[in-house]
Motif scaffolding. Structure first.
Motif, PDB file in Angstrom:
ATOM      1  N   ASP A  43       0.839  -1.193   0.000  1.00 37.47           N
ATOM      2  CA  ASP A  43       0.000   0.000   0.000  1.00 37.47           C
ATOM      3  C   ASP A  43       0.880   1.252   0.000  1.00 37.47           C
ATOM      4  OD1 ASP A  43      -1.617   2.258   1.280  1.00 37.47           O
ATOM      5  OD2 ASP A  43      -3.151   0.722   0.996  1.00 37.47           O
ATOM      6  N   PRO A  44       0.802   2.090  -1.035  1.00 39.55           N
ATOM      7  CA  PRO A  44       1.677   3.275  -1.093  1.00 39.55           C
ATOM      8  C   PRO A  44       1.406   4.271   0.023  1.00 39.55           C
ATOM      9  CG  PRO A  44       0.019   3.342  -2.832  1.00 39.55           C
ATOM     10  CD  PRO A  44      -0.070   1.983  -2.219  1.00 39.55           C
ATOM     11  N   GLY A  45       0.192   4.285   0.561  1.00 45.11           N
ATOM     12  CA  GLY A  45      -0.112   5.196   1.653  1.00 45.11           C
ATOM     13  C   GLY A  45       0.498   4.766   2.966  1.00 45.11           C
ATOM     14  N   ALA A  46       0.699   3.456   3.141  1.00 41.72           N
ATOM     15  CA  ALA A  46       1.264   2.941   4.389  1.00 41.72           C
ATOM     16  C   ALA A  46       2.778   3.010   4.407  1.00 41.72           C
ATOM     17  CB  ALA A  46       0.815   1.496   4.610  1.00 41.72           C
ATOM     18  N   MET A  47       3.394   2.913   3.237  1.00 42.34           N
ATOM     19  CA  MET A  47       4.848   2.827   3.159  1.00 42.34           C
ATOM     20  C   MET A  47       5.454   4.208   2.954  1.00 42.34           C
ATOM     21  SD  MET A  47       5.197  -0.335   3.642  1.00 42.34           S
ATOM     22  CE  MET A  47       6.942  -0.564   3.291  1.00 42.34           C
ATOM     23  N   GLU A  48       6.393   4.585   3.835  1.00 46.00           N
ATOM     24  CA  GLU A  48       7.057   5.882   3.703  1.00 46.00           C
ATOM     25  C   GLU A  48       7.964   5.897   2.488  1.00 46.00           C
ATOM     26  OE1 GLU A  48      10.170   7.953   6.535  1.00 46.00           O
ATOM     27  OE2 GLU A  48       8.133   8.279   7.254  1.00 46.00           O
ATOM     28  N   GLY A  49       8.596   4.771   2.198  1.00 43.77           N
ATOM     29  CA  GLY A  49       9.417   4.655   1.001  1.00 43.77           C
ATOM     30  C   GLY A  49       8.642   3.955  -0.100  1.00 43.77           C
ATOM     31  N   GLU A  50       9.356   3.185  -0.894  1.00 41.85           N
ATOM     32  CA  GLU A  50       8.714   2.446  -1.975  1.00 41.85           C
ATOM     33  C   GLU A  50       7.942   1.253  -1.415  1.00 41.85           C
ATOM     34  OE1 GLU A  50       8.550   2.971  -5.297  1.00 41.85           O
ATOM     35  OE2 GLU A  50       9.448   4.929  -4.909  1.00 41.85           O
ATOM     36  N   PRO A  51       6.741   0.974  -1.936  1.00 45.53           N
ATOM     37  CA  PRO A  51       6.019  -0.237  -1.521  1.00 45.53           C
ATOM     38  C   PRO A  51       6.854  -1.482  -1.796  1.00 45.53           C
ATOM     39  CG  PRO A  51       4.585   1.235  -2.764  1.00 45.53           C
ATOM     40  CD  PRO A  51       5.973   1.795  -2.889  1.00 45.53           C
TER      41      PRO A  51
END
Length: 250
Positions: A43-51
Protein backbone atom coordinates in the motif's frame (compact mmCIF):
# COMPACT_ATOMS: atom_id res chain seq x y z
CA UNK A 1 24.99 11.24 23.50
CA UNK A 2 24.53 11.04 27.29
CA UNK A 3 24.55 7.80 29.30
CA UNK A 4 21.76 7.59 31.89
CA UNK A 5 20.12 5.07 34.20
CA UNK A 6 16.40 4.78 33.58
CA UNK A 7 13.66 2.17 33.21
CA UNK A 8 12.28 0.30 30.23
CA UNK A 9 9.70 -2.45 29.83
CA UNK A 10 10.59 -6.11 29.80
CA UNK A 11 9.05 -7.37 26.55
CA UNK A 12 10.67 -10.81 26.52
CA UNK A 13 8.18 -12.52 28.82
CA UNK A 14 4.39 -12.71 28.93
CA UNK A 15 2.61 -9.78 27.28
CA UNK A 16 -1.09 -8.99 27.91
CA UNK A 17 -2.14 -9.26 24.27
CA UNK A 18 -4.32 -8.71 22.32
CA UNK A 19 -5.15 -5.06 22.95
CA UNK A 20 -8.85 -4.61 22.24
CA UNK A 21 -10.78 -1.37 21.71
CA UNK A 22 -14.27 -0.67 20.39
CA UNK A 23 -13.11 -0.89 16.77
CA UNK A 24 -9.64 -2.47 16.79
CA UNK A 25 -7.77 -5.61 17.81
CA UNK A 26 -3.99 -5.21 18.14
CA UNK A 27 -1.90 -8.36 18.51
CA UNK A 28 1.41 -10.00 17.69
CA UNK A 29 1.85 -11.14 14.11
CA UNK A 30 1.75 -14.83 13.13
CA UNK A 31 3.27 -16.56 10.11
CA UNK A 32 -0.30 -17.10 8.89
CA UNK A 33 -0.63 -13.31 8.50
CA UNK A 34 1.77 -13.25 5.53
CA UNK A 35 -0.84 -12.69 2.81
CA UNK A 36 -2.53 -9.92 4.80
CA UNK A 37 0.85 -8.36 5.65
CA UNK A 38 1.76 -8.25 1.97
CA UNK A 39 -1.30 -6.09 1.27
CA UNK A 40 -0.05 -3.60 3.88
CA UNK A 41 3.50 -3.51 2.48
CA UNK A 42 2.16 -2.95 -1.04
CA UNK A 43 0.00 0.00 0.00
CA UNK A 44 1.68 3.27 -1.09
CA UNK A 45 -0.11 5.20 1.65
CA UNK A 46 1.26 2.94 4.39
CA UNK A 47 4.85 2.83 3.16
CA UNK A 48 7.06 5.88 3.70
CA UNK A 49 9.42 4.65 1.00
CA UNK A 50 8.71 2.45 -1.98
CA UNK A 51 6.02 -0.24 -1.52
CA UNK A 52 7.40 -3.75 -1.12
CA UNK A 53 6.16 -5.91 -3.98
CA UNK A 54 8.60 -8.84 -3.82
CA UNK A 55 7.07 -11.86 -1.99
CA UNK A 56 10.41 -12.96 -0.52
CA UNK A 57 11.14 -9.49 0.85
CA UNK A 58 7.64 -9.34 2.35
CA UNK A 59 8.28 -12.62 4.15
CA UNK A 60 11.57 -11.29 5.52
CA UNK A 61 9.78 -8.20 6.83
CA UNK A 62 7.20 -10.35 8.60
CA UNK A 63 9.87 -12.61 10.11
CA UNK A 64 11.52 -9.50 11.57
CA UNK A 65 8.44 -8.54 13.63
CA UNK A 66 7.39 -12.00 14.83
CA UNK A 67 7.68 -12.89 18.54
CA UNK A 68 9.60 -13.58 20.69
CA UNK A 69 10.30 -9.88 21.09
CA UNK A 70 13.72 -8.61 22.12
CA UNK A 71 14.05 -4.87 21.49
CA UNK A 72 11.36 -3.88 18.99
CA UNK A 73 7.67 -4.47 19.67
CA UNK A 74 5.66 -4.06 16.47
CA UNK A 75 2.10 -5.38 16.37
CA UNK A 76 -0.62 -5.88 13.78
CA UNK A 77 -3.68 -3.61 13.90
CA UNK A 78 -6.89 -5.34 12.80
CA UNK A 79 -10.46 -4.15 12.51
CA UNK A 80 -12.81 -5.55 15.13
CA UNK A 81 -16.03 -6.89 13.65
CA UNK A 82 -19.41 -6.07 15.29
CA UNK A 83 -19.48 -9.57 16.82
CA UNK A 84 -16.04 -9.04 18.38
CA UNK A 85 -14.14 -11.24 15.93
CA UNK A 86 -11.01 -10.17 14.09
CA UNK A 87 -11.36 -8.51 10.71
CA UNK A 88 -9.03 -7.00 8.12
CA UNK A 89 -5.41 -6.09 8.85
CA UNK A 90 -5.36 -2.31 8.34
CA UNK A 91 -1.99 -1.32 9.79
CA UNK A 92 0.79 -1.99 12.26
CA UNK A 93 2.47 -0.06 15.02
CA UNK A 94 4.37 -0.12 18.27
CA UNK A 95 7.84 0.69 19.56
CA UNK A 96 11.35 0.29 18.21
CA UNK A 97 14.84 1.55 19.03
CA UNK A 98 17.30 2.85 16.47
CA UNK A 99 20.73 1.23 16.39
CA UNK A 100 24.20 2.70 15.92
CA UNK A 101 26.64 1.60 13.21
CA UNK A 102 27.53 -1.47 15.27
CA UNK A 103 23.91 -2.56 15.63
CA UNK A 104 23.67 -1.52 19.30
CA UNK A 105 20.27 0.02 20.20
CA UNK A 106 20.50 3.57 21.52
CA UNK A 107 18.22 6.41 22.56
CA UNK A 108 14.65 6.03 23.82
CA UNK A 109 12.02 3.73 22.39
CA UNK A 110 10.34 5.33 19.40
CA UNK A 111 6.59 5.14 18.78
CA UNK A 112 5.46 4.57 15.19
CA UNK A 113 2.46 3.32 13.24
CA UNK A 114 1.15 3.12 9.68
CA UNK A 115 -2.25 2.44 8.13
CA UNK A 116 -3.52 1.56 4.69
CA UNK A 117 -4.54 4.77 2.97
CA UNK A 118 -8.18 3.74 2.62
CA UNK A 119 -8.43 3.74 6.43
CA UNK A 120 -7.00 7.22 7.02
CA UNK A 121 -9.07 10.00 8.67
CA UNK A 122 -11.28 7.60 10.63
CA UNK A 123 -9.70 8.09 14.05
CA UNK A 124 -8.01 4.68 14.06
CA UNK A 125 -4.53 6.09 14.74
CA UNK A 126 -5.70 7.95 17.85
CA UNK A 127 -7.70 4.95 19.06
CA UNK A 128 -4.71 2.66 18.59
CA UNK A 129 -2.32 5.17 20.15
CA UNK A 130 -4.28 5.61 23.38
CA UNK A 131 -4.78 1.86 23.81
CA UNK A 132 -1.18 1.01 22.99
CA UNK A 133 0.24 3.62 25.37
CA UNK A 134 -1.87 2.32 28.26
CA UNK A 135 -0.56 -1.17 27.44
CA UNK A 136 3.05 0.08 27.16
CA UNK A 137 3.14 1.88 30.51
CA UNK A 138 1.46 -1.09 32.25
CA UNK A 139 4.29 -3.50 31.39
CA UNK A 140 6.75 -4.52 34.16
CA UNK A 141 9.88 -2.35 34.24
CA UNK A 142 13.57 -3.05 34.64
CA UNK A 143 16.49 -0.75 35.43
CA UNK A 144 18.79 -0.19 32.45
CA UNK A 145 21.60 2.10 31.36
CA UNK A 146 21.96 3.34 27.80
CA UNK A 147 22.81 6.37 25.70
CA UNK A 148 20.17 8.98 24.90
CA UNK A 149 20.14 12.29 23.07
CA UNK A 150 20.88 15.13 25.54
CA UNK A 151 18.09 17.21 23.95
CA UNK A 152 15.55 14.73 25.39
CA UNK A 153 16.64 15.33 29.01
CA UNK A 154 15.66 17.91 31.58
CA UNK A 155 18.48 20.09 32.88
CA UNK A 156 18.31 18.44 36.31
CA UNK A 157 18.72 14.95 34.86
CA UNK A 158 22.32 13.79 34.66
CA UNK A 159 22.93 10.15 35.56
CA UNK A 160 19.27 9.31 36.35
CA UNK A 161 16.40 10.04 33.96
CA UNK A 162 12.67 9.51 33.93
CA UNK A 163 11.60 7.10 31.19
CA UNK A 164 10.38 8.61 27.93
CA UNK A 165 9.27 7.59 24.46
CA UNK A 166 9.87 9.65 21.34
CA UNK A 167 8.41 9.96 17.85
CA UNK A 168 9.50 11.66 14.63
CA UNK A 169 7.08 13.03 12.05
CA UNK A 170 7.59 15.02 8.86
CA UNK A 171 6.16 18.53 9.14
CA UNK A 172 4.32 17.77 5.91
CA UNK A 173 2.23 15.17 7.81
CA UNK A 174 -0.19 17.21 9.97
CA UNK A 175 -2.48 14.20 10.54
CA UNK A 176 0.17 12.32 12.49
CA UNK A 177 1.20 15.47 14.34
CA UNK A 178 -2.40 15.89 15.54
CA UNK A 179 -2.42 12.27 16.71
CA UNK A 180 0.77 12.73 18.74
CA UNK A 181 -0.63 15.92 20.26
CA UNK A 182 -3.76 14.07 21.37
CA UNK A 183 -1.61 11.36 22.97
CA UNK A 184 0.23 13.95 25.04
CA UNK A 185 3.49 14.18 23.07
CA UNK A 186 5.26 17.53 22.89
CA UNK A 187 7.80 18.76 20.34
CA UNK A 188 11.33 18.87 21.78
CA UNK A 189 13.27 19.44 18.55
CA UNK A 190 12.25 20.97 15.23
CA UNK A 191 14.51 20.54 12.22
CA UNK A 192 15.26 23.76 10.32
CA UNK A 193 15.96 22.07 6.98
CA UNK A 194 14.14 23.35 3.92
CA UNK A 195 13.43 19.95 2.32
CA UNK A 196 10.77 17.90 4.15
CA UNK A 197 11.95 18.71 7.72
CA UNK A 198 10.78 16.73 10.75
CA UNK A 199 9.48 17.53 14.21
CA UNK A 200 10.71 15.27 17.00
CA UNK A 201 8.24 14.59 19.80
CA UNK A 202 8.57 13.31 23.37
CA UNK A 203 6.21 11.76 25.93
CA UNK A 204 7.20 11.16 29.55
CA UNK A 205 6.14 8.21 31.65
CA UNK A 206 2.69 8.40 33.29
CA UNK A 207 1.52 11.38 31.28
CA UNK A 208 -1.85 12.55 32.61
CA UNK A 209 -3.32 12.12 29.15
CA UNK A 210 -3.20 8.34 29.66
CA UNK A 211 -5.44 8.26 32.74
CA UNK A 212 -8.80 6.46 32.55
CA UNK A 213 -11.63 8.13 30.70
CA UNK A 214 -13.09 11.19 32.36
CA UNK A 215 -15.29 12.64 29.63
CA UNK A 216 -18.17 10.84 27.96
CA UNK A 217 -19.63 12.03 24.69
CA UNK A 218 -22.91 10.57 23.46
CA UNK A 219 -23.71 10.40 19.78
CA UNK A 220 -27.16 11.47 18.64
CA UNK A 221 -26.75 10.02 15.15
CA UNK A 222 -28.57 6.91 13.97
CA UNK A 223 -26.14 4.56 15.73
CA UNK A 224 -26.63 6.20 19.14
CA UNK A 225 -22.98 5.37 19.79
CA UNK A 226 -21.34 6.35 23.08
CA UNK A 227 -17.62 7.10 23.18
CA UNK A 228 -15.22 8.00 25.97
CA UNK A 229 -12.30 10.36 25.62
CA UNK A 230 -9.26 9.88 27.85
CA UNK A 231 -8.70 12.67 30.36
CA UNK A 232 -6.89 15.48 28.62
CA UNK A 233 -7.58 14.15 25.12
CA UNK A 234 -8.17 16.97 22.69
CA UNK A 235 -10.58 16.61 19.79
CA UNK A 236 -11.96 19.30 17.52
CA UNK A 237 -15.56 19.72 16.48
CA UNK A 238 -14.69 18.83 12.89
CA UNK A 239 -12.99 15.61 14.03
CA UNK A 240 -15.99 14.69 16.18
CA UNK A 241 -18.40 15.12 13.29
CA UNK A 242 -16.08 13.23 10.95
CA UNK A 243 -15.81 10.23 13.29
CA UNK A 244 -19.16 10.11 15.07
CA UNK A 245 -21.71 12.44 13.50
CA UNK A 246 -23.60 15.02 15.57
CA UNK A 247 -22.70 14.73 19.26
CA UNK A 248 -23.63 16.28 22.57
CA UNK A 249 -21.93 16.00 25.95
CA UNK A 250 -23.53 13.38 28.19
Amino acid sequence: MATVWTTCPNTEGYLPLPITTDRLITRAFHLSDLDAYRTLLRDPGAMEGEPIMDPAESQQELQRVLPPFTTDLLLGIFLRNPNGSEGELIGDGGMFRRADDNGVPRNWFEFAYRFKQEHWSRGYATEFGHAFMRFWWSLPRQQVSFEVAPSTLDRRETSQARERVIASVHKSNPRSERVLNKLGFEVFLSEPYDVDPMNHWLLQENSSILRPSAVEVKCTSKSGQTIKLAEGERITGDEIEERFGTLHLA
